[in-house]
Scaffold this motif. Structure first.
Motif, PDB file in Angstrom:
ATOM      1  N   SER A  38       0.859  -1.202   0.000  1.00  0.00           N
ATOM      2  CA  SER A  38       0.000   0.000   0.000  1.00  0.00           C
ATOM      3  C   SER A  38       0.889   1.245   0.000  1.00  0.00           C
ATOM      4  O   SER A  38       2.071   1.163   0.346  1.00  0.00           O
ATOM      5  N   PRO A  39       0.360   2.403  -0.351  1.00  0.00           N
ATOM      6  CA  PRO A  39       1.194   3.614  -0.393  1.00  0.00           C
ATOM      7  C   PRO A  39       1.732   4.035   0.974  1.00  0.00           C
ATOM      8  O   PRO A  39       2.676   4.815   1.047  1.00  0.00           O
ATOM      9  N   ALA A  40       1.157   3.499   2.067  1.00  0.00           N
ATOM     10  CA  ALA A  40       1.636   3.913   3.396  1.00  0.00           C
ATOM     11  C   ALA A  40       2.633   2.914   3.976  1.00  0.00           C
ATOM     12  O   ALA A  40       3.389   3.254   4.876  1.00  0.00           O
ATOM     13  N   HIS A  41       2.620   1.661   3.502  1.00  0.00           N
ATOM     14  CA  HIS A  41       3.531   0.650   4.044  1.00  0.00           C
ATOM     15  C   HIS A  41       4.860   0.698   3.290  1.00  0.00           C
ATOM     16  O   HIS A  41       4.923   1.150   2.153  1.00  0.00           O
ATOM     17  N   SER A  42       5.928   0.183   3.935  1.00  0.00           N
ATOM     18  CA  SER A  42       7.216   0.237   3.230  1.00  0.00           C
ATOM     19  C   SER A  42       8.106  -0.981   3.460  1.00  0.00           C
ATOM     20  O   SER A  42       9.171  -1.057   2.885  1.00  0.00           O
ATOM     21  N   THR A  43       7.697  -1.924   4.319  1.00  0.00           N
ATOM     22  CA  THR A  43       8.559  -3.090   4.562  1.00  0.00           C
ATOM     23  C   THR A  43       7.746  -4.372   4.328  1.00  0.00           C
ATOM     24  O   THR A  43       6.513  -4.322   4.311  1.00  0.00           O
ATOM     25  N   PRO A  44       8.450  -5.508   4.199  1.00  0.00           N
ATOM     26  CA  PRO A  44       7.700  -6.771   4.053  1.00  0.00           C
ATOM     27  C   PRO A  44       7.223  -7.330   5.400  1.00  0.00           C
ATOM     28  O   PRO A  44       6.573  -8.360   5.454  1.00  0.00           O
ATOM     29  N   LEU A  45       7.549  -6.655   6.499  1.00  0.00           N
ATOM     30  CA  LEU A  45       7.237  -7.183   7.828  1.00  0.00           C
ATOM     31  C   LEU A  45       5.736  -7.141   8.109  1.00  0.00           C
ATOM     32  O   LEU A  45       5.017  -6.289   7.584  1.00  0.00           O
ATOM     33  N   LEU A  46       5.312  -8.043   8.983  1.00  0.00           N
ATOM     34  CA  LEU A  46       3.917  -8.018   9.452  1.00  0.00           C
ATOM     35  C   LEU A  46       3.782  -6.886  10.479  1.00  0.00           C
ATOM     36  O   LEU A  46       4.767  -6.378  11.009  1.00  0.00           O
ATOM     37  N   ALA A  47       2.560  -6.524  10.800  1.00  0.00           N
ATOM     38  CA  ALA A  47       2.257  -5.536  11.857  1.00  0.00           C
ATOM     39  C   ALA A  47       3.128  -4.293  11.739  1.00  0.00           C
ATOM     40  O   ALA A  47       3.775  -3.881  12.706  1.00  0.00           O
ATOM     41  N   GLU A  48       3.088  -3.705  10.566  1.00  0.00           N
ATOM     42  CA  GLU A  48       3.922  -2.511  10.357  1.00  0.00           C
ATOM     43  C   GLU A  48       3.213  -1.275  10.927  1.00  0.00           C
ATOM     44  O   GLU A  48       2.003  -1.109  10.745  1.00  0.00           O
ATOM     45  N   LEU A  49       3.981  -0.427  11.608  1.00  0.00           N
ATOM     46  CA  LEU A  49       3.425   0.851  12.087  1.00  0.00           C
ATOM     47  C   LEU A  49       3.709   1.874  10.983  1.00  0.00           C
ATOM     48  O   LEU A  49       4.864   2.198  10.729  1.00  0.00           O
ATOM     49  N   VAL A  50       2.653   2.356  10.340  1.00  0.00           N
ATOM     50  CA  VAL A  50       2.869   3.140   9.115  1.00  0.00           C
ATOM     51  C   VAL A  50       3.263   4.590   9.391  1.00  0.00           C
ATOM     52  O   VAL A  50       3.714   5.284   8.499  1.00  0.00           O
ATOM     53  N   CYS A  51       3.071   5.048  10.619  1.00  0.00           N
ATOM     54  CA  CYS A  51       3.372   6.470  10.852  1.00  0.00           C
ATOM     55  C   CYS A  51       4.089   6.608  12.189  1.00  0.00           C
ATOM     56  O   CYS A  51       5.246   6.238  12.308  1.00  0.00           O
ATOM     57  N   SER A  52       3.423   7.104  13.205  1.00  0.00           N
ATOM     58  CA  SER A  52       4.080   7.312  14.499  1.00  0.00           C
ATOM     59  C   SER A  52       4.560   5.964  15.062  1.00  0.00           C
ATOM     60  O   SER A  52       3.966   4.915  14.792  1.00  0.00           O
ATOM     61  N   ASN A  53       5.633   6.008  15.891  1.00  0.00           N
ATOM     62  CA  ASN A  53       6.070   4.773  16.567  1.00  0.00           C
ATOM     63  C   ASN A  53       5.490   4.701  17.978  1.00  0.00           C
ATOM     64  O   ASN A  53       5.932   3.922  18.806  1.00  0.00           O
ATOM     65  N   SER A  54       4.480   5.552  18.257  1.00  0.00           N
ATOM     66  CA  SER A  54       3.898   5.570  19.603  1.00  0.00           C
ATOM     67  C   SER A  54       2.523   4.906  19.622  1.00  0.00           C
ATOM     68  O   SER A  54       1.684   5.154  18.742  1.00  0.00           O
ATOM     69  N   LEU A  55       2.313   4.091  20.646  1.00  0.00           N
ATOM     70  CA  LEU A  55       0.982   3.498  20.864  1.00  0.00           C
ATOM     71  C   LEU A  55       0.239   4.317  21.931  1.00  0.00           C
ATOM     72  O   LEU A  55      -0.618   3.812  22.639  1.00  0.00           O
ATOM     73  N   ARG A  56       0.664   5.576  22.058  1.00  0.00           N
ATOM     74  CA  ARG A  56       0.038   6.560  22.935  1.00  0.00           C
ATOM     75  C   ARG A  56       0.226   6.225  24.426  1.00  0.00           C
ATOM     76  O   ARG A  56       1.006   5.382  24.784  1.00  0.00           O
ATOM     77  N   SER A  57      -0.495   6.967  25.262  1.00  0.00           N
ATOM     78  CA  SER A  57      -0.244   6.945  26.710  1.00  0.00           C
ATOM     79  C   SER A  57      -0.315   5.531  27.304  1.00  0.00           C
ATOM     80  O   SER A  57      -1.127   4.710  26.889  1.00  0.00           O
ATOM     81  N   ASP A  58       0.546   5.305  28.297  1.00  0.00           N
ATOM     82  CA  ASP A  58       0.502   4.020  28.997  1.00  0.00           C
ATOM     83  C   ASP A  58      -0.031   4.208  30.416  1.00  0.00           C
ATOM     84  O   ASP A  58       0.088   3.311  31.249  1.00  0.00           O
TER      85      ASP A  58
END
Ligand SMILES: Cc1cc2nc3c(=O)[nH]c(=O)nc-3n(C[C@H](O)[C@H](O)[C@H](O)COP(=O)(O)OP(=O)(O)OC[C@H]3O[C@@H](n4cnc5c(N)ncnc54)[C@H](O)[C@@H]3O)c2cc1C
Length: 463
Positions: A38-58
């Motif tokens: 897809s235009p937002a993905h860039s690696t062959p890996l599963l579960a790719e985070l397409v933008c921020s590397n944050s899963l927000r507040s913990d």
């Protein structure tokens, strides 16, 4: 072993595959990368985070933190991998994105119950299937889904902001429906007639606004001077630029407010801010020059969306500019407006309570395509969907999560009965999705009370 096919090895698809494998089911996980990307993905890996590397507040007293705490309790693969690859980010759970996706890919690959197939699917496979193709689902599969969902598969989000009802300044607002139609007093009867989920009564925690004012909308009036200043700021405000793969082609009936403001001084006043049929009942009030209408976002009336206010204004600009509306001068936003490419279903009318397509129950949906938004929200729906499948295949009737939990709030947003034409828009996790607390408390304490109530509800659900 029963076999389940999952299409899409993103966050929801991997979570669902893991949950099914943990319950002894055999899974075929189909991922189109790297053959098609897809235009937002860039690696062959599963579960790719397409933008921020944050899963927000913990912090478990925030909605995102609470959802993650619940996912941990539900043995989420995605959250376990995020915990194992976290990087310092204060209160947030941020990850080393490559290490995270590599770990998910490895853990999926090592499970003997999961067969990973790399190909772009453009047909819905036979047998029980979970479609988790995400917001940028491959074109072939999107066509197939559209064949089943008709015009209830959408390709763009045009989201209006949502306001926390407790922060509306009621001395500048009035409740009314245009031309006095459909007053709140008969709205409950009408809801029942049309088979809609009934709005909550005050005894159930529903909020109805100040006594003496009735109607379905909360109206925020502006004088001509206030309106002109508002339009100027909307024009001047900083906007979020579309991504390279997003062609902003807008429907005329759903234009962003800044596009309308640019078209002419009074376009908004003749559009979403038109005051006709809305008499301000407050003593001595002049007829408004323009009105921002707020419509209840949930049956409890604890949050309201700004009708017709889809926008590309940057989030801090929305806060600044919308506070020029007198009734919203202290408003807090449960969600800001946005416009972006996003494939999602009108889930409440298409899916049943087990996230199955009503017309073809062997086909389920999970992840962002169901109408949630964000990494952890998509993970949560992947997890729930897998639990429902596993229960059904084990001959059990799945039990939905309680609405007072974060995962339950999201889930109920998707399945709450709505008519096909009724508005439904994608949602991040937020406390506005949960039933209001019955006790009065300060904002800070409310968050803790929400978290405690959710924790107890989750524990008894799991038992
Ligand atoms: C540009 C952009 C920026 C975003 N930024 C953020 C952010 O900062 N924070 C956040 O929380 N969320 C963000 N999101 C949303 C986030 O990406 C999603 O919430 C999340 O990834 C959805 O998870 P999912 O599993 O439903 O879909 P995805 O993670 O997108 O996974 C879907 C998978 O299905 C595969 N697939 C699609 N079609 C087919 C097919 N036909 N056959 C086989 N495989 C297929 C795809 O290759 C992909 O691997 C962003 C989304 C976009 C598009």
């Amino acid at each position: 072993m029963a076999e389940v096919t999952i299409v899409g090895g993103g966050l929801a698809g991997c979570e669902a595959a893991w949950q099914l494998a943990q319950r002894g089911l055999s899974v075929t996980l189909i991922e189109m990368k790297p053959a098609q990307i897809s235009p937002a993905h860039s690696t062959p890996l599963l579960a790719e985070l397409v933008c921020s590397n944050s899963l927000r507040s913990d912090d478990a007293t925030t909605p995102a933190g609470l959802l993650k705490a619940e996912l941990r309790q539900l043995d989420s693969l995605i959250i376990a991998c995020a915990d194992a690859t976290r990087v310092p980010a204060g209160d947030a759970l941020a990850v080393d994105r490559h290490a995270f996706s590599r770990l998910v890919t490895t853990r999926i690959a090592l499970l003997p119950q999961i067969r990973l197939v790399r190909c772009a699917l453009d047909r819905i496979p036979e047998g029980p299937v979970i479609l988790a193709g995400g917001p940028l689902v491959g074109a072939g599969l999107a066509r197939e889904i559209r064949r089943l969902a008709g015009d209830r598969l959408y390709f763009y989000d045009a989201i209006a902001p949502i306001v926390d009802a407790a922060t509306i300044d009621w001395s500048y607002a009035f409740r009314a429906s245009r031309y006095g139609k459909r007053h709140a007093s008969d709205a409950r009867a009408s809801d029942a007639r049309w088979g809609k989920a009934p709005r909550a009564s005050p005894e159930e925690g529903g909020r109805e606004g100040p006594p003496g004012m009735e109607g379905d909308y909360v109206n925020c009036p502006l004088s001509e001077v206030e309106y002109r200043a508002f339009v100027d700021e909307v024009r001047r405000g900083r906007k979020v630029a579309p991504k390279t793969f997003e062609e902003p082609r807008y429907f005329e009936g759903c234009l962003p407010i800044e596009v309308m403001a640019d078209r002419g001084d009074d376009v908004l006043a003749f559009g979403p801010m038109k005051p006709v049929g809305l008499d301000d009942p407050r003593p001595g009030a002049a007829h408004p020059y323009a009105v921002v209408q707020l419509r209840a976002e949930n049956r409890y009336g604890t949050s309201y969306n700004m009708v017709g206010f889809q926008t590309r204004l940057a989030y801090p600009e929305q806060k600044r500019i919308f506070s020029l509306i007198p009734a919203l001068r202290h408003a807090e936003f449960v969600r800001y407006g946005s416009i972006h490419r996003n494939s999602y279903l009108h889930s409440p009318s298409l899916l049943d309570e087990e996230l199955r397509l009503r017309t073809q129950p062997r086909v389920r949906f999970a992840g962002q395509i169901t109408g949630v938004e964000g990494y952890i929200e998509s993970t949560a729906i992947g997890l729930l969907c897998a639990r429902f499948v596993a229960d059904r295949l084990a001959g059990k009737t799945p039990s939905p999560p309680p609405p007072t939990t974060a995962i339950g709030g999201l889930y109920h947003h998707l399945v709450r009965a709505r008519q096909p034409g009724e508005p439904f828009s994608p949602m991040n996790v937020n406390f506005g999705l949960l039933p209001p607390l019955l006790e009065r408390a300060k904002k800070r304490d409310r968050r803790t009370l929400h978290a405690e109530r959710a924790k107890m509800a989750l524990a008894s659900w799991l038992q």
